[in-house]
Write a protein that holds these residues in place. Sequence first.
Motif, mmCIF file in Angstrom:
data_model
loop_
_atom_site.group_PDB
_atom_site.id
_atom_site.type_symbol
_atom_site.label_atom_id
_atom_site.label_comp_id
_atom_site.label_asym_id
_atom_site.label_seq_id
_atom_site.Cartn_x
_atom_site.Cartn_y
_atom_site.Cartn_z
ATOM 1 N N ARG A 153 66.784 59.595 65.380
ATOM 2 C CA ARG A 153 66.025 60.596 64.469
ATOM 3 C C ARG A 153 64.994 59.648 63.807
ATOM 4 O O ARG A 153 65.514 58.766 62.674
ATOM 5 C CB ARG A 153 67.077 60.847 63.508
ATOM 6 C CG ARG A 153 66.818 62.037 62.278
ATOM 7 C CD ARG A 153 66.232 63.340 63.064
ATOM 8 N NE ARG A 153 66.150 64.506 62.050
ATOM 9 C CZ ARG A 153 65.560 65.481 62.254
ATOM 10 N NH1 ARG A 153 65.499 65.765 63.584
ATOM 11 N NH2 ARG A 153 65.361 66.456 61.484
ATOM 12 N N SER B 242 62.238 63.393 62.265
ATOM 13 C CA SER B 242 62.198 64.286 63.408
ATOM 14 C C SER B 242 62.833 63.530 64.648
ATOM 15 O O SER B 242 63.183 62.265 64.730
ATOM 16 C CB SER B 242 60.509 63.997 63.960
ATOM 17 O OG SER B 242 59.709 64.720 62.936
ATOM 18 N N ASP B 243 63.055 64.251 65.534
ATOM 19 C CA ASP B 243 63.897 63.959 66.920
ATOM 20 C C ASP B 243 62.795 62.862 67.517
ATOM 21 O O ASP B 243 61.746 63.172 67.667
ATOM 22 C CB ASP B 243 64.300 64.854 67.585
ATOM 23 C CG ASP B 243 65.253 65.750 67.096
ATOM 24 O OD1 ASP B 243 66.126 65.306 66.100
ATOM 25 O OD2 ASP B 243 65.558 66.979 67.344
ATOM 26 N N ARG B 244 63.201 61.860 67.960
ATOM 27 C CA ARG B 244 62.559 60.653 68.816
ATOM 28 C C ARG B 244 63.452 60.494 70.059
ATOM 29 O O ARG B 244 64.528 60.038 70.100
ATOM 30 C CB ARG B 244 62.489 59.462 68.038
ATOM 31 C CG ARG B 244 61.764 58.434 68.719
ATOM 32 C CD ARG B 244 60.203 58.516 68.957
ATOM 33 N NE ARG B 244 59.776 57.647 69.976
ATOM 34 C CZ ARG B 244 59.424 56.435 69.772
ATOM 35 N NH1 ARG B 244 59.569 56.031 68.234
ATOM 36 N NH2 ARG B 244 58.787 55.689 70.408
ATOM 37 N N HIS C 148 68.499 59.260 72.315
ATOM 38 C CA HIS C 148 68.008 60.131 71.173
ATOM 39 C C HIS C 148 68.144 59.419 69.905
ATOM 40 O O HIS C 148 69.244 58.543 69.519
ATOM 41 C CB HIS C 148 69.297 61.273 71.314
ATOM 42 C CG HIS C 148 68.713 62.237 72.434
ATOM 43 N ND1 HIS C 148 68.185 63.320 72.337
ATOM 44 C CD2 HIS C 148 69.345 62.196 73.554
ATOM 45 C CE1 HIS C 148 68.357 63.861 73.596
ATOM 46 N NE2 HIS C 148 68.975 63.049 74.425
ATOM 47 N N PRO D 228 70.817 59.602 65.634
ATOM 48 C CA PRO D 228 70.492 61.040 65.886
ATOM 49 C C PRO D 228 71.821 61.885 65.328
ATOM 50 O O PRO D 228 72.836 61.304 64.985
ATOM 51 C CB PRO D 228 70.602 61.129 67.485
ATOM 52 C CG PRO D 228 71.416 60.043 67.809
ATOM 53 C CD PRO D 228 71.371 58.842 66.967
ATOM 54 N N GLU E 199 76.099 65.333 68.684
ATOM 55 C CA GLU E 199 75.585 66.297 69.672
ATOM 56 C C GLU E 199 76.585 67.260 69.846
ATOM 57 O O GLU E 199 77.763 66.938 70.090
ATOM 58 C CB GLU E 199 75.484 65.376 70.871
ATOM 59 C CG GLU E 199 75.053 66.113 72.142
ATOM 60 C CD GLU E 199 74.704 65.160 73.330
ATOM 61 O OE1 GLU E 199 73.629 65.177 74.038
ATOM 62 O OE2 GLU E 199 75.531 64.482 73.699
#
Length: 292
Positions: free
Chosen positions: A199, A203-205, A197, A257, A260
């Motif tokens: 960012r 956007s999340d990539r 993961h 990212p 979590e």
Amino acid sequence: MSKWDGIDEFIAVATTNSFTRAAKSIGMSPTHVSRAIMMLEQRVQAQLFNRTTRTVKLTDTGRIFFERCERIAQERDEAIALVGEQGEPQGELRVTCSTALGERFVAPIIRRFATPHPKLGITIDLSNRIVDLIAEGYDLGIRTGHVTDARLISTQVASRRLYACAAPDYLARAGLPKCVDDLAQHLCIVGTSSTWHFREAGSDRLYHPKGRFQCNSGQAVIEACVAGIGVCQLPEFYVLPYLKHGMVRLILEDLQPPDEPIWAVYPQRRHLLPKIQQVVQCLQLELVTAMS
């Protein structure tokens, strides 16, 4: 004759697929269980089991009846426990959690929680598979990421950060990746997660790593990374001790990212039980500190 007569025996046989094992599980004789099932079938005017000399299996009618009876019996037992516990955790608490998170953090916290509650029995199942809490009879699961099962209540108890890293000597040989796409030119060490993961551009990539070394142990992955096998992405508790001593170096830091979330999840009908409420509160208080 009570309308409950035969229900517990029926549930026991349906769960164990055996009159003998069912009788043992509820402390009755096989003769009693067999007679109770026969009388229950007479009352409902339907055959609930297909019996042979070697197997006992639910009929289609029995399967539908079992789903209803199991739910009602659980609610009955939980209502009794809720009144009987009077705020004190007791009974059995079955917990499932991923192996690494459980060994390092969750199991020690729950052990400390159980110590002052002698009426509470604990079973902790550490497994990286996604367990169906309701179907398999668990009270509590510890999950990361997104929880989508509408049958469960989710309470966030902590969060964890994911770090991408590599050993300095590997980076000296292979170069420093500057974007996610650069990872295609690097050897990736793959752990239990097949998706990394990031960012990127707001956007999340997601990236699906490939490499010649793969292991379902995070500790083995970080040790391979330290040995210069390639790059990896792991939760912070694996990476930080090696980062502190300069044995690994963070990569793609500007594409970090979001943290979590870590969730305590439990069936909706159990959320009022003191053992659930109090262990979740304990996890909320201790897990963040333990992981920092």
